[in-house]
Write an enzyme that holds these catalytic residues in place. Sequence first.
Site, PDB file in Angstrom:
ATOM      1  N   ASP A   1      36.260  14.923 -17.890  1.00 23.81           N
ATOM      2  CA  ASP A   1      35.249  15.642 -17.630  1.00 23.81           C
ATOM      3  C   ASP A   1      34.947  17.332 -18.630  1.00 23.81           C
ATOM      4  O   ASP A   1      36.952  17.578 -19.423  1.00 23.81           O
ATOM      5  CB  ASP A   1      35.457  16.483 -16.398  1.00 23.81           C
TER       6      ASP A   1
ATOM      7  N   GLU B   1      31.215  14.516  -7.489  1.00 22.29           N
ATOM      8  CA  GLU B   1      30.574  15.835  -6.325  1.00 22.29           C
ATOM      9  C   GLU B   1      30.292  13.906  -4.928  1.00 22.29           C
ATOM     10  O   GLU B   1      29.364  13.194  -5.089  1.00 22.29           O
ATOM     11  CB  GLU B   1      29.738  16.491  -6.433  1.00 22.29           C
TER      12      GLU B   1
ATOM     13  N   HIS C   1      36.022  14.809  -4.104  1.00 21.07           N
ATOM     14  CA  HIS C   1      35.753  14.886  -6.005  1.00 21.07           C
ATOM     15  C   HIS C   1      36.819  13.715  -6.685  1.00 21.07           C
ATOM     16  O   HIS C   1      38.124  14.293  -6.681  1.00 21.07           O
ATOM     17  CB  HIS C   1      34.891  15.786  -6.151  1.00 21.07           C
TER      18      HIS C   1
ATOM     19  N   ASN D   1      36.988  18.240  -1.652  1.00 16.58           N
ATOM     20  CA  ASN D   1      36.629  17.990  -0.715  1.00 16.58           C
ATOM     21  C   ASN D   1      35.997  16.271  -1.284  1.00 16.58           C
ATOM     22  O   ASN D   1      34.825  15.542  -1.147  1.00 16.58           O
ATOM     23  CB  ASN D   1      34.577  18.070  -1.632  1.00 16.58           C
TER      24      ASN D   1
HETATM   25  C1  GLP Z   1      38.517  19.215 -11.031  1.00 16.52           C
HETATM   26  C2  GLP Z   1      38.826  18.733 -11.727  1.00 16.52           C
HETATM   27  C3  GLP Z   1      39.214  17.508 -11.040  1.00 16.52           C
HETATM   28  C4  GLP Z   1      40.373  18.258 -10.560  1.00 16.52           C
HETATM   29  C5  GLP Z   1      40.460  19.307  -9.149  1.00 16.52           C
HETATM   30  C6  GLP Z   1      41.442  18.816  -8.237  1.00 16.52           C
HETATM   31  O1  GLP Z   1      37.387  19.478  -9.891  1.00 16.52           O
HETATM   32  N1  GLP Z   1      37.345  18.138 -12.733  1.00 16.52           N
HETATM   33  O2  GLP Z   1      39.220  16.374 -12.072  1.00 16.52           O
HETATM   34  O3  GLP Z   1      41.054  17.165  -9.639  1.00 16.52           O
HETATM   35  O4  GLP Z   1      39.976  20.549 -10.106  1.00 16.52           O
HETATM   36  O5  GLP Z   1      42.098  19.938  -9.174  1.00 16.52           O
HETATM   37  P1  GLP Z   1      43.685  20.750  -8.989  1.00 16.52           P
HETATM   38  O6  GLP Z   1      44.532  19.542  -9.271  1.00 16.52           O
HETATM   39  O7  GLP Z   1      43.643  21.674  -9.846  1.00 16.52           O
HETATM   40  O8  GLP Z   1      43.825  20.919  -7.885  1.00 16.52           O
END
Ligand code: GLP
Length: 241
Positions: free
Chosen positions: A67, A143, A138, A136
């Site tokens: 992404d 989402e 995702h 959440n």
């Molecule tokens: C972002 C990314 C996700 C990631 C998520 C969790 O929203 N788009 O791909 O898995 O954050 O992030 P973290 O690993 O910093 O908790």
Amino acid sequence: MDIKIFKDLNEIGRAAADIMVSHISSHGKTVLGLATGASPLSTYKNLIKDYENGKVSFKSVISFNLDEYCSIPASDKNSYNTFMHRELFDHIDIPEENIHIPDGNPEDPSAFCAQYDEMIKNAGGIDIQLLGIGNNGHIGFNEPSDTFKKGTFIVNLSESTVQANMIYFNSPEEMPRRAVTMGIGSIMQAKEIILLAGGKAKAQAVRDMLKGDITPLCPASILREHPNAHIFLDRNAASLI
Ligand code: GLP
């Protein structure tokens, strides 16, 4: 599903890197699906260490990132493009032309999204997809919603994601409200998936993923239908299962 509980994200990072390095060593050409966020950082540190120790070369690796934010340039310090170069690509020998990160500001968004999926297909599909999980539930930027999206698409970020990711930006206004992400269909087509989660903030999402209904309201729950998914958790993330 292969669910494993580790002491912390450092141990998780070693285990995830081992799977990737062993695939690269035995197959040569490997298509990696890569993620951003704090969760994969120790995986990337271990990949860099293995490269520096001569254990692995990334010359025949092709990568596709999950992404990217819309409305900030790829050169922005908070773009996922910048993150990936800083945390991994600048320290290994992957050829720049093998790196694919979605364009957050495409001129023709639907043409771009279709083209990104096509490029993954033409590369032979993703061999190993690394994932984090949002608070959440995702994955990528899929989402909670009423349907599982198939291919790459542009998404409006949920309030919970905006709140969680705002910490990286100078002010709340700078945090993008839209992103481009691989869809659930693209993620599920990967031959092998490794989801990494650490910390108490992920415990409820991990519980919903593993014990709740399989529903687009918790996008990660679909991973229970994947034939080859590893779920690597630290003790805190696993505390509610
Ligand atoms: C972002 C990314 C996700 C990631 C998520 C969790 O929203 N788009 O791909 O898995 O954050 O992030 P973290 O690993 O910093 O908790």
